[in-house]
Design an enzyme around this catalytic site. Sequence first.
Site, PDB file in Angstrom:
ATOM      1  N   LYS A  26       0.827  -1.203   0.000  1.00 32.65           N
ATOM      2  CA  LYS A  26       0.000   0.000   0.000  1.00 32.65           C
ATOM      3  C   LYS A  26       0.863   1.255   0.000  1.00 32.65           C
ATOM      4  CE  LYS A  26      -3.783  -0.257   2.236  1.00 32.65           C
ATOM      5  NZ  LYS A  26      -4.728  -0.462   3.348  1.00 32.65           N
ATOM      6  N   ARG A  96      -3.749   2.931   8.545  1.00 33.21           N
ATOM      7  CA  ARG A  96      -4.023   1.659   7.864  1.00 33.21           C
ATOM      8  C   ARG A  96      -2.770   0.790   7.812  1.00 33.21           C
ATOM      9  NH1 ARG A  96      -8.694   2.579   4.139  1.00 33.21           N
ATOM     10  NH2 ARG A  96      -9.154   4.799   4.125  1.00 33.21           N
ATOM     11  N   GLY A 105      -8.209  -7.117   4.389  1.00 34.80           N
ATOM     12  CA  GLY A 105      -9.100  -7.248   5.534  1.00 34.80           C
ATOM     13  C   GLY A 105      -8.533  -7.995   6.717  1.00 34.80           C
ATOM     14  N   MET A 107      -5.731  -7.235   8.573  1.00 31.60           N
ATOM     15  CA  MET A 107      -5.175  -6.408   9.641  1.00 31.60           C
ATOM     16  C   MET A 107      -6.075  -5.195   9.838  1.00 31.60           C
ATOM     17  SD  MET A 107      -1.112  -6.844   8.913  1.00 31.60           S
ATOM     18  CE  MET A 107      -1.239  -6.543   7.149  1.00 31.60           C
ATOM     19  N   ARG A 366      -3.524  -1.546  -6.061  1.00 36.29           N
ATOM     20  CA  ARG A 366      -2.704  -2.751  -5.921  1.00 36.29           C
ATOM     21  C   ARG A 366      -3.089  -3.713  -7.027  1.00 36.29           C
ATOM     22  NH1 ARG A 366      -5.653  -4.677  -0.317  1.00 36.29           N
ATOM     23  NH2 ARG A 366      -7.736  -4.984  -1.172  1.00 36.29           N
ATOM     24  N   HIS A 482     -16.292  -8.224   1.665  1.00 39.13           N
ATOM     25  CA  HIS A 482     -15.288  -9.139   2.220  1.00 39.13           C
ATOM     26  C   HIS A 482     -15.497 -10.560   1.703  1.00 39.13           C
ATOM     27  CE1 HIS A 482     -13.741 -12.001   5.256  1.00 39.13           C
ATOM     28  NE2 HIS A 482     -12.726 -11.161   5.308  1.00 39.13           N
ATOM     29  N   SER A 789      11.866 -43.912 -10.264  1.00 37.20           N
ATOM     30  CA  SER A 789      10.707 -43.065  -9.996  1.00 37.20           C
ATOM     31  C   SER A 789      10.565 -42.967  -8.477  1.00 37.20           C
ATOM     32  CB  SER A 789       9.433 -43.656 -10.609  1.00 37.20           C
ATOM     33  OG  SER A 789       8.333 -42.816 -10.335  1.00 37.20           O
ATOM     34  N   CYS A 856       6.580 -39.831  -8.568  1.00 35.80           N
ATOM     35  CA  CYS A 856       5.196 -40.251  -8.810  1.00 35.80           C
ATOM     36  C   CYS A 856       4.321 -40.188  -7.562  1.00 35.80           C
ATOM     37  CB  CYS A 856       5.148 -41.660  -9.406  1.00 35.80           C
ATOM     38  SG  CYS A 856       5.804 -42.946  -8.322  1.00 35.80           S
ATOM     39  N   TYR A 876      10.787 -35.858 -15.235  1.00 40.20           N
ATOM     40  CA  TYR A 876       9.338 -35.632 -15.222  1.00 40.20           C
ATOM     41  C   TYR A 876       8.801 -35.689 -13.789  1.00 40.20           C
ATOM     42  CZ  TYR A 876       8.762 -40.697 -14.550  1.00 40.20           C
ATOM     43  OH  TYR A 876       8.817 -41.974 -14.052  1.00 40.20           O
TER      44      TYR A 876
END
Length: 913
Positions: A26, A96, A105, A107, A366, A482, A789, A856, A876
């Site tokens: 902010k 703020r 929302g 804090m 933001r 909210h 694997s 896997c 992979y």
Amino acid sequence: MTKYVYYFGGKKADGDRSMKALLGGKGANLAEMVNLGIPVPPGFTITTEVCAIYTETKGNLPEEVKKQIEQCLHRVESEIGRKFGSAENPLLFSVRSGAAASMPGMMDTVLNLGLNTATVNAMIARSSDVESHRFVWDSYRRFITMYADVVMQVGREEFEEAITHLKKARGVHTDNELTAADLKKLAEDYLVLFQKKVGAPFPQNPMDQMYAAINAVFRSWSNHRAVTYRRLNHITGLLGTAVNIQAMVFGNLNKTSATGVAFSRSPSDGENFFFGEFLINAQGEDVVAGIRTPQQIGKALSQKWAKEHNISEADRLSRFPSMEEAMPECYRQLCDIRATLEKHFRDMQDIEFTVENGRLWMLQCRNAKRTALASVKCAVDMVKEGLISKEEAIMRLDPYQIDHLMHPQIDTRTKLKHIAKGLAASPGAAVGQVVFTATDAQSWHAAGKKVIMVRLETSPEDLGGMNAAAGILTARGGMTSHAAVVARGMGKPCVSGCGDIVLKGKEFSLHGELFKEGDWISIDGTRGLVFKGKVPLREPSFKGEFGTVLSWCKELKRLGVRANADIPKDAKTAFDFGADGVGLCRTEHMFFEGKRIDAMRQMILASDTAGREKALALVEPLQESDFIGIFKIMGKRPVTIRLLDPPLHEFVPHDLKAQTELAAKIGVSVETVIQRVKALHEENPMLGHRGCRLGISYPEIYNMQVRAIMQAAIAVGKTGLIVSPEIMIPLIGKREELVFTKEQAIKTAEAVLAKNPNVKVNYTIGTMIEVPRAALTADQIAQEADFFSFGTNDLTQMGCGFSRDDSAVFLNRYAAIGIYDRDPFQSLDQEGVGELVRIAIRKGRSVKPMLKIGICGEHGGDPRTVLFCHNIGMNYVSCSPYRVPTAIVAAAQAALTEVQEAAAARKKLAAKL
């Protein structure tokens, strides 16, 4: 001297957008807007470093910080032309929070700071205008409530009850319908209530108010909801929150004043239109709290909203005009700022604004929280618009959020009649049982129930319940409330502002029909609809923008992404989602379908090899059929098939009734069944007679499976496809185990191939590395294995000494206090289990440099683990079919991160030369 406080205002700010870690998101963006020439009320930001000092010293602010605060305060006074604490010309502030990571929302905020009895009386005396008096008393009662709640921590419930009772007594519905006299009485009553709750009078010294508010915001960094939000969103490594102290501008001053929240594009679906809500004669908390029905900023959206709520055009214009109509000049200026900010930040923006006496002020911007759908749509559109590159688009996606796109939808082709309509606050559909509190949502969820949390409106305290619920339904609140904002961030379906709901305790009514706790309802967050009972859902589609993004990711990723698929249906799902093959086919799952389990049980109960082979002969063609289905779907893509792994006791019945039925089916005595089941019992089956140990004890089981695999490959090969089955032997801990089972497998496979010399099958034989000993002796095992694997589920159990089934009772606590930052069964323990993986790869490739290596376990679908696998050189990852898109995005991001880090390293090296 360390700079702890940064000024913003006038034409130049001390900071800029690059200082987010220090100024918070902010504060950094307020500074950036000032530098862009956008109208921002002046103020100053206390850095996150001070929050860290506050936390470490248990609430002490250094004198140097206080000195810098007062210096910046005087700069604001000079710029505004008002004085903080003055009765004649008072300057008021908002206080703020603002961390480096957006935590909407979570804090605390205090508005109208600086008001006291002297300033209120002086402001009243300066004007005889009733509307001005109303504004003053309205601001004062709000400040008293916030100060009691946020600073003194005595809650706001009794204050809210007082205003509710007053509105009822006056016969009005909204706060702005109360008169100046009403609000004066309310403020006076609040002062009495404050002293009763706190045990001391309301503070009159503005500087005392300011320091107390600063401390309260710093303290809120450690409150339960903020800590929970950071844990749920894996936000770590931050110093704390910054504090932004900004001159107040008043949206509740009069009817030419307003406050609002807007998004430069739709946060629900990403469509490129200006989306937002505002309220005339209100303060910012009113918009997000849903106390009053918010109005749309654009005329077209306002007309659409009115039509959906059966409001006539005349009624809309008189009661709910859009900002475009009610404040056209401010609306045009806001549209220009929207364009400036989006072009500058090159991302969807979430903005907060206030209009005071017809003058527009920006309070925040933001990068917007948005749904996965909106994130994908926005990314693709911005590439087309030339704002960002494909690579930037991919890096902006949150791979954890991709899972939200897998949400089912209510099939619009189904003729269903909804019972209520609200706002389509967050897309997706949910079916669940009604609960009314966050606590109940969490407890019911823990009991394995799907719930929809129904609330009048949600607050930050409801975060845990929202996370547990399948969906959220609120009676109040708009698209920027909210409930809407948090649900979109969580990927939870949400219908907000369903005004037809009448809530009373743990029940609600809709058009006279009563719904109690535990009743089933369904919600459609995509269309804002509510249905009675359970409605049928359909699976998501991956066409359009998401298909485009996945194609970009597949072009850029290096790491393969396979799927864990046990039957042809799973393989088809994985193929449709873009899998590069099958990384794990668990053959035991095939045994549980239909009559197969009876043949399997007959094999287990057989007293000799001949009996077992006779029973296995019944299973073999069924397994072959499944393999044919999977091979056909995957075509030339590799398919890794794990031979039988679980202990045999998992296949037999354990209750007398089922044992009696089994005995009758296979023609043996009940006692025989009972005795065999008892013989199979193990104290610790995870470490018992399973995996390759079964194949060594009963070679005929693995021989049957290998034969079925090869016969299926040949059958598909005759159609022209060259199939590449990868036969995987589980739970190898010692090279000799693999030598024995591999010899058996090769002998069986070659015998099948000898009968079909004209069909080519490229089969390989490898093993799962899931026993720590196997990882530590991987160089020996690699001499026999064509591939590794990693079975990270079992490797985590054995490596950490945790039972996956029993560890939940303490792992949540471990994660909460930071012993493990994440559940090691969900995200790989890279320090411990990951080190075993590194050792195995290093040792295995020391013997075979081109050894194919994958993972896997379900960790293969965790984005953090995917990055780890990319970085250590795996070929992979494999995960469940529905996590394949997440893994594809994460794999592309891993490849792009590698490129970016290499470029940064070259740049750093060049700077030294």
